[in-house]
Design a protein around this motif. Structure first.
Motif, PDB file in Angstrom:
ATOM      1  N   UNK A  81     -45.559 -14.322 -11.619  1.00  0.00           N
ATOM      2  CA  UNK A  81     -46.082 -15.684 -11.745  1.00  0.00           C
ATOM      3  C   UNK A  81     -47.017 -15.812 -12.949  1.00  0.00           C
ATOM      4  N   UNK A  82     -46.546 -15.304 -14.085  1.00  0.00           N
ATOM      5  CA  UNK A  82     -47.367 -15.330 -15.301  1.00  0.00           C
ATOM      6  C   UNK A  82     -47.736 -16.743 -15.719  1.00  0.00           C
ATOM      7  N   UNK A  83     -46.928 -17.727 -15.322  1.00  0.00           N
ATOM      8  CA  UNK A  83     -47.200 -19.113 -15.711  1.00  0.00           C
ATOM      9  C   UNK A  83     -48.489 -19.635 -15.095  1.00  0.00           C
ATOM     10  N   UNK A  84     -48.953 -19.000 -14.045  1.00  0.00           N
ATOM     11  CA  UNK A  84     -50.232 -19.404 -13.449  1.00  0.00           C
ATOM     12  C   UNK A  84     -51.433 -18.772 -14.152  1.00  0.00           C
ATOM     13  N   UNK A  85     -51.163 -17.881 -15.120  1.00  0.00           N
ATOM     14  CA  UNK A  85     -52.241 -17.207 -15.834  1.00  0.00           C
ATOM     15  C   UNK A  85     -52.468 -17.795 -17.228  1.00  0.00           C
ATOM     16  N   UNK A  86     -51.772 -18.865 -17.555  1.00  0.00           N
ATOM     17  CA  UNK A  86     -51.942 -19.486 -18.862  1.00  0.00           C
ATOM     18  C   UNK A  86     -53.191 -20.352 -18.885  1.00  0.00           C
ATOM     19  N   UNK A  87     -53.470 -20.936 -20.041  1.00  0.00           N
ATOM     20  CA  UNK A  87     -54.644 -21.789 -20.179  1.00  0.00           C
ATOM     21  C   UNK A  87     -54.531 -23.087 -19.379  1.00  0.00           C
ATOM     22  N   UNK A  88     -53.337 -23.443 -18.939  1.00  0.00           N
ATOM     23  CA  UNK A  88     -53.169 -24.589 -18.058  1.00  0.00           C
ATOM     24  C   UNK A  88     -53.048 -25.926 -18.745  1.00  0.00           C
TER      25      UNK A  88
END
Length: 224
Positions: free
Chosen positions: A92-99
């Motif tokens: 779930x790397x997409x939850x670790x982005x700047x958002x």
């Protein structure tokens, strides 16, 4: 493997802003996919582009899958992923982005909703034309679909958290302008007063997992 590159050529939309392959316009999303607000400023994210995967592109994704790419109209920044390992990417790397952005490649669905466009970008229909073989390695001012990446810096390779090597879906050229509507506000930190840009106008490479293990298994790299 077929390495034909296609150019995405924008054209005017006569009336209906709902196009499956478009710049701006009304986003088409599966009914169970929610686009969250920007985690930095809570603004509603803006659809920059969307498209359906065409079988003629010979990409390793399910034909008819739908890509959407949103970014915050206020937070114009690069996706740095500074702390993320890239081989493989974490779960779930997409939850670790700047958002401040949202990307998804969803499988074909009969249960979709149409999200009304924000009155910011000029909506354009995207048309696709093959790039001649002897021109494939040349830089282009147009969005490139499929083919091989044309790197501005060192080549990069990415492995999805499921273990599958990610494949290039598209490349957006440096300082590519997304024309704004005349009464829309200027985008912060854009290179133009008339155009919006993605990720500060850097060359943008969009990769996705060929297994399509999750709709959010989309990796964005920038160079500039």
């Amino acid at each position: 493997m077929n390495k034909t590159t296609f150019l995405a050529i924008p054209s005017e939309i006569d009336s209906d802003n709902t196009q499956r392959s478009s710049i701006g316009g009304n986003a088409i999303l599966p009914s169970d996919l929610e686009v969250p607000p920007c985690r930095n400023c809570n603004s509603e994210l803006l659809l920059f582009l969307q498209l359906d995967i065409d079988k003629t592109w010979s990409l390793p994704f399910i034909t008819g899958s739908h890509l959407v790419l949103f970014m915050c109209p206020q937070c114009n920044e690069i996706p740095s992923f500074n702390e993320l390992p890239t081989d493989p990417l974490p779960e779930e790397f997409w939850n670790e982005t700047e958002g401040h952005f949202f990307a998804a490649l969803t499988k074909p669905s009969n249960d979709e909703v149409v999200r009304t466009a924000e009155p910011i970008l000029e909506p354009k229909r995207l048309n696709f034309e093959p790039l001649e073989e002897d021109e494939a390695e040349q830089s282009s001012d147009a969005i490139r679909i499929a083919g091989s990446p044309v790197w501005l810096q060192d080549p990069q390779q990415f492995v999805c958290s499921c273990g599958c090597e990610m494949a290039l879906l598209m490349q957006i050229p440096e300082n590519y302008g997304f024309a704004k509507q005349s009464d829309a506000p200027e985008q912060p930190d854009s290179f133009s007063t008339d155009d919006y840009c993605l990720f500060l106008g850097n060359e943008t490479y969009i990769f996705a997992c060929p297994e399509q293990c999750h709709p959010r298994s989309v990796w964005i790299a920038v160079q500039g």
